[in-house]
Write an enzyme that holds these catalytic residues in place. Sequence first.
Site, PDB file in Angstrom:
ATOM      1  CB  CYS A 174     106.863 -21.890  97.660  1.00  9.55           C
ATOM      2  SG  CYS A 174     107.246 -20.321  98.430  1.00  9.55           S
ATOM      3  CD1 TRP A 198     109.237 -17.421  92.042  1.00  8.35           C
ATOM      4  CD2 TRP A 198     108.630 -15.664  93.266  1.00  8.35           C
ATOM      5  NE1 TRP A 198     109.040 -16.375  91.191  1.00  8.35           N
ATOM      6  CE2 TRP A 198     108.674 -15.268  91.921  1.00  8.35           C
ATOM      7  CE3 TRP A 198     108.273 -14.716  94.219  1.00  8.35           C
ATOM      8  CZ2 TRP A 198     108.373 -13.985  91.488  1.00  8.35           C
ATOM      9  CZ3 TRP A 198     107.975 -13.430  93.795  1.00  8.35           C
ATOM     10  CH2 TRP A 198     108.028 -13.083  92.445  1.00  8.35           C
ATOM     11  CG  ASN A 210     104.005 -23.303  99.239  1.00  7.17           C
ATOM     12  OD1 ASN A 210     105.218 -23.341  99.351  1.00  7.17           O
ATOM     13  ND2 ASN A 210     103.341 -23.917  98.279  1.00  7.17           N
ATOM     14  N   GLY A 211     103.276 -19.707 101.909  1.00  6.36           N
ATOM     15  CA  GLY A 211     102.376 -18.751 102.542  1.00  6.36           C
ATOM     16  C   GLY A 211     103.128 -17.732 103.366  1.00  6.36           C
ATOM     17  CD  GLU A 224      96.681 -11.261  77.632  1.00  5.38           C
ATOM     18  OE1 GLU A 224      96.557 -10.594  78.658  1.00  5.38           O
ATOM     19  OE2 GLU A 224      97.242 -12.374  77.607  1.00  5.38           O
ATOM     20  CE  LYS A 267     100.666 -13.241  78.145  1.00  8.75           C
ATOM     21  NZ  LYS A 267      99.301 -13.408  78.644  1.00  8.75           N
ATOM     22  CD  GLU A 290     102.787 -12.153  81.704  1.00  8.39           C
ATOM     23  OE1 GLU A 290     102.654 -12.712  82.781  1.00  8.39           O
ATOM     24  OE2 GLU A 290     102.174 -12.506  80.674  1.00  8.39           O
ATOM     25  CG  HIS A 312      92.715  12.159  74.282  1.00  5.22           C
ATOM     26  ND1 HIS A 312      92.154  13.404  74.129  1.00  5.22           N
ATOM     27  CD2 HIS A 312      91.978  11.318  73.507  1.00  5.22           C
ATOM     28  CE1 HIS A 312      91.098  13.320  73.337  1.00  5.22           C
ATOM     29  NE2 HIS A 312      90.979  12.056  72.928  1.00  5.22           N
ATOM     30  CE  LYS A 370     100.181 -20.674  84.173  1.00  4.75           C
ATOM     31  NZ  LYS A 370      99.914 -19.769  83.044  1.00  4.75           N
TER      32      LYS A 370
HETATM   33  O1  M6R Z   1      95.639 -18.035  87.538  1.00  2.00           O
HETATM   34  P1  M6R Z   1      95.011 -16.721  87.277  1.00  2.00           P
HETATM   35  O2  M6R Z   1      94.292 -16.668  85.972  1.00  2.00           O
HETATM   36  O3  M6R Z   1      94.115 -16.256  88.384  1.00  2.00           O
HETATM   37  O4  M6R Z   1      96.208 -15.695  87.205  1.00  2.00           O
HETATM   38  C1  M6R Z   1      95.982 -14.313  87.105  1.00  2.00           C
HETATM   39  C2  M6R Z   1      97.249 -13.593  86.702  1.00  2.00           C
HETATM   40  O5  M6R Z   1      98.223 -13.728  87.699  1.00  2.00           O
HETATM   41  C3  M6R Z   1      97.806 -14.105  85.385  1.00  2.00           C
HETATM   42  O6  M6R Z   1      96.872 -14.017  84.368  1.00  2.00           O
HETATM   43  C4  M6R Z   1      99.073 -13.329  84.988  1.00  2.00           C
HETATM   44  O7  M6R Z   1      98.741 -12.021  84.652  1.00  2.00           O
HETATM   45  C5  M6R Z   1      99.753 -14.087  83.847  1.00  2.00           C
HETATM   46  N1  M6R Z   1     101.158 -14.170  84.095  1.00  2.00           N
HETATM   47  C6  M6R Z   1      99.532 -13.458  82.535  1.00  2.00           C
HETATM   48  O8  M6R Z   1     100.213 -14.071  81.508  1.00  2.00           O
END
Ligand code: M6R
Length: 630
Positions: free
Chosen positions: A13, A85, A111-112, A503, A507, A510, A526, A625
């Site tokens: 949030c 959220w 938040n929390g 990675e 991406k 996501e 494998h 984020k």
């Molecule tokens: O803020 P942080 O780097 O600790 O975040 C870690 C992950 O939550 C973050 O990298 C997440 O995997 C991203 N959405 C990747 O694009």
Amino acid sequence: MVRLAMLCNLIMCGIVGYICKHEASPILLDGLRRLEYRGYDSAGICLWNKDQFQILKKTGRVENLRKETLKHDHSGQAGISHTRWATHGGVSDENAHPHISWDNKLSMAHNGVIENFALIKRELEAKGVSFTSETDSEVLLNLIAFLYDAELKQNHATADVALLKALRGALSQVEGTYGIIMTCVDLPDLIIGARKGSPLVIGVGDEENFLASDVTAFAGRTKSVVYLDDGQVATVSGTDFFITTMDDVAISPTIDTISWDIEDAEMGSYPHFMLKEIFEQPMAIENSMRGRFSQDNSTAQFGGLNIAPRELRQIDRILFLGCGTAWHACLIAEYLIEKYARIPVEVEYASEFRYRNSPLDKNTLVFTISQSGETIDTLEAQREAQRKGYRVLGITNVVGSTIARENDGGVFQHSGPEIGVASTKAFSSQCHIAAMLSLYFARMRDMSFTDGKEIAKALKAAPGLIAQALSRADQIAEIAKKYAHHDDFLFLGRQMMFPIALEGALKLKEISYIHAEGYPSAEMKHGPIALISPDCPTVAIALKGEIFKKSLANIQEIRARKGPVIAITDAGKDFPEDLADEVIQLPETHEVNHAPLVSIPMQLLSYYIAVERKCDVDKPRNLAKSVTVE
Ligand code: M6R
């Protein structure tokens, strides 16, 4: 069960509180808009209308809330607001924040997670307190309100004394995490905040102050900030603020200055933050290097490690901890540090480390990597390592974040704000810093002056090489058009390119919601090879070097099974014509630059595929984020 209910309630949030020079609502709504990137599904605002609260809440975008706000009369100069959220269920106007206490005296955004909310709720209900939402947050609010009422009636305390006492009393009863802001009908000139486990920061303005979860909320109005620590309570008026501990001991605040400009957090002429941030990578990498090479240019140097070279020499092992994309950067660090500095490195998911209680050698140095510096799994892993007496250093982008403030030293990335949920420039800069660290550790051990100079020179060339990779954007956009309809992708890379394959797959997952898996190329035989078909394209990384021929052989195996191949290579004409359906050529460079360089086409491919599929690139579904609850 209780835990699941709470997680559904509140995961990620944003909070913004404002007091006092100007009309509050446009400032609060602007702040909420700036926090949209954190991920949310409903938003709400509490304003003053004459002597009463006016609470407006809407599911969906902040824009819905703004339209609703325009329909009402409220010229108050203070207020609190929130973006909420939820993972699933419970997205409703009632469950959105701010909440109002059952006696209409207090309003609060939280938040929390309040873990023991069910028990407290039952006790309050038995005492006649009623609830209008299913949230744990309303339970905390009503507990504060209940204690406030008692303080006023039984102890005849003044409103400010009573409220702070009630707040402290309630917070001592709850288990869990919170970043809260609240306002009280009896104290229209104050907003009050407290934190434990969820970030809260005061924005110190000119006859106006803010309390928010993130500096982005008020970055356009002031650059002066005070980061609250866990266990602190802030009382904020339009002209002043006070910070105390839970035991009411005054704290003298440190005012920091935000180093970036508001334009850095705006999209400018780009259609999405993600694209803007992809194109900011030459600058982000440049910033990660500023002032970080020795005068003789044979090694890197870091001002904030807070550890003497003599002590570093004693390190036998390094443990890297992170989550998601940052975990991939940890894997890059492992590869580079082991290869160049010959120090054994382990990498663990921060979330796993915290509960595994793995045995660590006493001469282990721990590193956390986190863009936001607020990821709770990484923060708690850091705390666990510190509790055990290990020195923990961090690679963090957000200055003032909890991880950065609590660790024993580290390296700031200076990438500027990263707003797109999918991490791009922060990742490449983490990889580049990992390469600089490997040079630093290596030169402290066996690497020669000449070899050090060569690597330093190569690292300095990275921004230009990344700019060259970015110039492939049009070609990659065309490739994306051709392949965007597929629902499964495989990403293959070997050695240091394996984390880059992971990675690339992350991406794509996501932001395009496409099923994608990353594998070391040779592992394909494998198991994953069973997936190969004309419907499952493979993004294969084949860079020149020892294993180039083996990578080509892996591609051949895919082609033999009619799998489409998008190859990423630096081999120029040495990459056999017709071996792949698409070939993205990158400039040839030293291995220390490979991770950020190869990430560029991966990021662009995901971006353009997401755009083709009309996905919400900057705010992908179900994602936030920074993830500040476990
Ligand atoms: O803020 P942080 O780097 O600790 O975040 C870690 C992950 O939550 C973050 O990298 C997440 O995997 C991203 N959405 C990747 O694009």
